[in-house]
Write a protein that holds these residues in place. Structure first.
Motif, PDB file in Angstrom:
ATOM      1  N   UNK A  69       0.821  -1.218   0.000  1.00 45.59           N
ATOM      2  CA  UNK A  69       0.000   0.000   0.000  1.00 45.59           C
ATOM      3  C   UNK A  69       0.852   1.265   0.000  1.00 45.59           C
ATOM      4  N   UNK A  70       0.402   2.255  -0.739  1.00 47.10           N
ATOM      5  CA  UNK A  70       0.988   3.592  -0.737  1.00 47.10           C
ATOM      6  C   UNK A  70      -0.028   4.520  -0.077  1.00 47.10           C
ATOM      7  N   UNK A  71       0.343   5.116   1.039  1.00 46.92           N
ATOM      8  CA  UNK A  71      -0.540   6.031   1.755  1.00 46.92           C
ATOM      9  C   UNK A  71      -0.084   7.465   1.462  1.00 46.92           C
ATOM     10  N   UNK A  72      -0.966   8.264   0.890  1.00 44.77           N
ATOM     11  CA  UNK A  72      -0.641   9.670   0.618  1.00 44.77           C
ATOM     12  C   UNK A  72      -1.526  10.541   1.496  1.00 44.77           C
ATOM     13  N   UNK A  73      -0.943  11.603   2.045  1.00 42.24           N
ATOM     14  CA  UNK A  73      -1.716  12.495   2.912  1.00 42.24           C
ATOM     15  C   UNK A  73      -1.210  13.927   2.768  1.00 42.24           C
ATOM     16  N   UNK A  74      -2.138  14.839   2.938  1.00 43.23           N
ATOM     17  CA  UNK A  74      -1.792  16.255   2.920  1.00 43.23           C
ATOM     18  C   UNK A  74      -2.748  16.989   3.831  1.00 43.23           C
ATOM     19  N   UNK A  75      -2.248  18.019   4.507  1.00 41.17           N
ATOM     20  CA  UNK A  75      -3.128  18.756   5.395  1.00 41.17           C
ATOM     21  C   UNK A  75      -2.539  20.085   5.813  1.00 41.17           C
ATOM     22  N   UNK A  76      -3.413  20.956   6.272  1.00 42.33           N
ATOM     23  CA  UNK A  76      -3.027  22.254   6.810  1.00 42.33           C
ATOM     24  C   UNK A  76      -3.230  22.264   8.325  1.00 42.33           C
ATOM     25  N   UNK A  77      -2.506  23.175   8.985  1.00 42.24           N
ATOM     26  CA  UNK A  77      -2.541  23.289  10.451  1.00 42.24           C
ATOM     27  C   UNK A  77      -2.149  21.967  11.114  1.00 42.24           C
ATOM     28  N   UNK A  78      -1.124  21.320  10.582  1.00 40.80           N
ATOM     29  CA  UNK A  78      -0.629  20.081  11.173  1.00 40.80           C
ATOM     30  C   UNK A  78       0.573  20.383  12.062  1.00 40.80           C
ATOM     31  N   UNK A  79       1.212  19.325  12.559  1.00 42.61           N
ATOM     32  CA  UNK A  79       2.242  19.471  13.578  1.00 42.61           C
ATOM     33  C   UNK A  79       3.446  20.273  13.155  1.00 42.61           C
ATOM     34  N   UNK A  80       3.825  20.176  11.887  1.00 40.35           N
ATOM     35  CA  UNK A  80       4.963  20.950  11.390  1.00 40.35           C
ATOM     36  C   UNK A  80       4.915  20.952   9.871  1.00 40.35           C
ATOM     37  N   UNK A  81       5.683  21.859   9.275  1.00 41.76           N
ATOM     38  CA  UNK A  81       5.783  21.919   7.821  1.00 41.76           C
ATOM     39  C   UNK A  81       6.807  20.895   7.361  1.00 41.76           C
ATOM     40  N   UNK A  82       6.366  19.955   6.546  1.00 40.56           N
ATOM     41  CA  UNK A  82       7.281  18.923   6.079  1.00 40.56           C
ATOM     42  C   UNK A  82       6.680  18.231   4.855  1.00 40.56           C
ATOM     43  N   UNK A  83       7.550  17.891   3.914  1.00 41.29           N
ATOM     44  CA  UNK A  83       7.177  17.014   2.808  1.00 41.29           C
ATOM     45  C   UNK A  83       8.210  15.904   2.755  1.00 41.29           C
ATOM     46  N   UNK A  84       7.743  14.657   2.765  1.00 41.56           N
ATOM     47  CA  UNK A  84       8.675  13.541   2.800  1.00 41.56           C
ATOM     48  C   UNK A  84       8.063  12.299   2.180  1.00 41.56           C
ATOM     49  N   UNK A  85       8.944  11.407   1.751  1.00 41.81           N
ATOM     50  CA  UNK A  85       8.571  10.078   1.260  1.00 41.81           C
ATOM     51  C   UNK A  85       9.240   9.076   2.186  1.00 41.81           C
ATOM     52  N   UNK A  86       8.448   8.228   2.821  1.00 41.66           N
ATOM     53  CA  UNK A  86       8.994   7.232   3.743  1.00 41.66           C
ATOM     54  C   UNK A  86       8.746   5.834   3.172  1.00 41.66           C
ATOM     55  N   UNK A 119      13.617   4.211   4.897  1.00 46.15           N
ATOM     56  CA  UNK A 119      14.394   5.191   4.164  1.00 46.15           C
ATOM     57  C   UNK A 119      13.468   6.374   3.917  1.00 46.15           C
ATOM     58  N   UNK A 120      13.836   7.532   4.436  1.00 46.12           N
ATOM     59  CA  UNK A 120      12.976   8.714   4.375  1.00 46.12           C
ATOM     60  C   UNK A 120      13.654   9.778   3.524  1.00 46.12           C
ATOM     61  N   UNK A 121      12.998  10.162   2.445  1.00 45.14           N
ATOM     62  CA  UNK A 121      13.482  11.228   1.571  1.00 45.14           C
ATOM     63  C   UNK A 121      12.776  12.513   1.969  1.00 45.14           C
ATOM     64  N   UNK A 122      13.538  13.468   2.486  1.00 48.02           N
ATOM     65  CA  UNK A 122      12.963  14.737   2.942  1.00 48.02           C
ATOM     66  C   UNK A 122      13.007  15.748   1.802  1.00 48.02           C
ATOM     67  N   UNK A 123      11.844  16.107   1.290  1.00 50.66           N
ATOM     68  CA  UNK A 123      11.760  17.054   0.179  1.00 50.66           C
ATOM     69  C   UNK A 123      11.903  18.486   0.676  1.00 50.66           C
ATOM     70  N   UNK A 124      11.257  18.782   1.795  1.00 48.97           N
ATOM     71  CA  UNK A 124      11.371  20.109   2.423  1.00 48.97           C
ATOM     72  C   UNK A 124      10.909  19.993   3.872  1.00 48.97           C
ATOM     73  N   UNK A 125      11.345  20.902   4.748  1.00 50.62           N
ATOM     74  CA  UNK A 125      12.261  22.016   4.483  1.00 50.62           C
ATOM     75  C   UNK A 125      13.736  21.623   4.632  1.00 50.62           C
ATOM     76  N   UNK A 126      14.037  20.590   5.391  1.00 48.47           N
ATOM     77  CA  UNK A 126      15.425  20.177   5.642  1.00 48.47           C
ATOM     78  C   UNK A 126      15.783  19.090   4.643  1.00 48.47           C
ATOM     79  N   UNK A 127      16.107  19.489   3.412  1.00 50.68           N
ATOM     80  CA  UNK A 127      16.277  18.548   2.320  1.00 50.68           C
ATOM     81  C   UNK A 127      17.373  17.532   2.601  1.00 50.68           C
ATOM     82  N   UNK A 128      17.053  16.258   2.388  1.00 48.16           N
ATOM     83  CA  UNK A 128      18.048  15.226   2.611  1.00 48.16           C
ATOM     84  C   UNK A 128      17.417  13.852   2.671  1.00 48.16           C
ATOM     85  N   UNK A 129      18.164  12.907   3.202  1.00 45.65           N
ATOM     86  CA  UNK A 129      17.726  11.512   3.298  1.00 45.65           C
ATOM     87  C   UNK A 129      18.097  10.969   4.665  1.00 45.65           C
TER      88      UNK A 129
END
Length: 513
Positions: free
Chosen positions: A359-376, A398-408
């Motif tokens: 399964x691939x779970x995708x989620x998006x939301x506003x007013x959440x715990x912090x600003x982050x985009x990632x692929x886990x 393996x977590x790919x951090x798209x933003x804000x702290x770009x990295x893996x």
């Protein structure tokens, strides 16, 4: 732990991909909607940064089109202010003077043929004065409903009639949303293709210009380490998250009726899914990359029962980060009966040999715990027969951090120091900020340069957009049938309880970035 790489060297840059080392040829960029935030904060600063890096030709021209009663020098001052405030490179007077010589402004309405005749006269003069050679890119930084009108005006005024000279080009750039559903996306595409050839339409998804997103391809296909385990034999599930810690603010009028799924999942997150799940392309050319992404999107399936495979909600009022904030339904200009979601989560599956049953779970939301985009990418749990009684065994990820702290980040189990054999999870981290001395270009820099070069790998074509709506339309239809009111969630939380239940049914939990 941190990952160290050689300073000043970028081993992840494909040697065959030299877009940021290529200088654009003679050309003019015409921006519609130059008074908007996107133009002021992103587009005009990106143009300056490209010029400052020496990637634009000396005769490059920038033309603004809007209703304001401005002269060329007025628009030039607007550009200068935007550059000084938002450009990523240092302001250099010599760069600015060179760029300023090619700045022009045309006043007009989108439905005014006279304004487009003035625009044609302006770019024709630039062809002579600046040597732009009839090469013009039209950036539509305007509401999507105006795309067909502007495209038709460009056609009627002769601004896109390049049949007389095969050496010159005309291109159009459009921002998301690409329609409101599959039907409207097709209507929009037909309107654009009435004026421009399909290969001259550049659909911008700025996420695809981010260095970390492009690094997905390098991470997967330039490293033999990951390919053998990047499949259903080892991967338990994948989570793709885009979270914001802010509300809709002044975008309430736009956001109502759009929602988190249309605004983010249909484009950004499904593009991330496609890059994560695609097979290795023959090359990094646009055709080969797009073909593999389209195969993934065509293979995506939704569970039969959407009531247990989706979750949605709206943020309520309360306290977040020491500040009292209002709920979505109380935002200025919001319909208090709105059933538009500010949080959306969907479970998807990919019907291919590599990913069947994952399964691939995708989620998006506003007013959440912090600003982050990632692929886990979460791997299957190891057998506990050796360490189960004394350890807290988790799942490798393996977590790919798209933003804000770009990295893996890689999460794995390690023995706790001392007597015994207790194992706990630790992380190994790679961050662009501390690994490279070379700063990543801003996404719009890369994308604008690609438009001027005619290099389209980072731009989804109509087939990808069509397949994305094919995935999302059944979800939107199901939600519309359910009506409201929607489940509320606290600001600063990670969404409504139904989102946790979505994964709990499968014996899983969401990551808390």
């Amino acid at each position: 732990m941190t990952v160290e790489v050689a300073r000043g060297v970028n081993p992840l840059r494909d040697p065959a991909d030299r877009r940021l080392n290529r200088i654009a040829g003679p050309s003019a960029l015409v921006i519609f909607g130059v008074t908007g935030d996107l133009s002021r904060k992103k587009l005009m600063p990106a143009v300056y940064d490209l010029a400052n890096r020496g990637l634009l030709p000396p005769g490059f021209a920038l033309v603004g089109f809007a209703r304001r009663d401005w002269e060329d020098q007025d628009f030039a001052e607007v550009v200068r202010d935007a550059v000084k405030q938002y450009a990523r490179t240092e302001f250099r007077e010599e760069t600015w003077q060179q760029l300023q010589q090619g700045i022009r402004f045309v006043q007009g309405e989108f439905d005014d043929p006279q304004a487009f005749r003035r625009l044609r006269e302006t770019v024709d003069r630039l062809d002579v004065e600046r040597g732009t050679m009839g090469n013009h890119a039209f950036y539509l930084s305007i509401p999507p409903k105006a795309f067909p009108v502007v495209a038709q005006q460009l056609l009627d005024s002769g601004l896109v009639d390049d049949n007389a000279d095969d050496d010159r080009w005309r291109r159009v750039v459009i921002e998301k949303p690409f329609g409101n559903d599959q039907a409207t996306a097709r209507e929009l595409n037909n309107a654009l293709e009435a004026a421009f050839p399909a290969d001259a339409i550049f659909r911008i998804d700025h996420y695809l210009g981010k260095e970390t997103v492009q690094n997905i391809l390098a991470l997967r296909f330039a490293n033999e380490l990951y390919e053998p385990i990047w499949n259903r034999n080892y991967v338990d599930h994948v989570q793709i998250t885009m979270a914001e810690d802010i509300g809709v603010g002044g975008r309430a009028g736009y956001y109502d009726g759009v929602g988190a799924a249309r605004d983010v999942i249909q484009n950004h997150l499904l593009q991330l899914l496609a890059l994560t799940a695609m097979e290795e392309p023959i090359s990094l050319s646009a055709d080969h990359l797009r073909a593999e992404k389209e195969k993934v999107l065509a293979a995506v399936t939704l569970p039969e029962d959407l009531s247990v495979a989706t979750a949605r909600g709206q943020y309520a009022g309360g306290w977040q980060g020491g500040e009292e904030v209002i709920g979505f339904l109380d935002e200025d200009g919001m319909n208090p009966q709105s059933t538009t979601e500010t949080y959306a989560a969907i479970k998807l599956e990919i019907n291919t040999r590599r990913w069947a049953g994952v399964p691939f779970y995708v989620r998006s939301g506003k007013r959440l715990g912090r600003r982050v985009t990632e692929i886990a990418v979460v791997f299957k749990k190891a057998p506990e027969h050796l360490f189960g009684q004394t350890s807290e065994l988790g799942q490798n990820a393996l977590v790919i951090r798209v933003q804000p702290d770009e990295g893996v980040t890689i999460r794995f189990g390690s023995k706790v120091p001392g007597y015994g054999t207790q194992v706990r999870d630790v992380t190994m981290d790679f961050g662009y900020g501390h690994a490279f001395t070379e700063a990543s270009p801003e996404a719009y820099e890369r994308l604008i340069l690609d438009v001027l070069l005619g290099d389209p790998p980072l731009f989804p074509r109509h087939e990808e957009v069509d397949l994305s709506w094919q995935i999302l339309d059944p979800v939107e239809k199901f939600w519309a049938e359910q009506g409201g009111p929607l489940e509320q969630y606290d600001p600063g939380s990670w969404g409504p309880p139904s989102a946790d239940e979505l994964l709990a049914r499968d014996g899983r939990v969401w990551r808390r970035p």
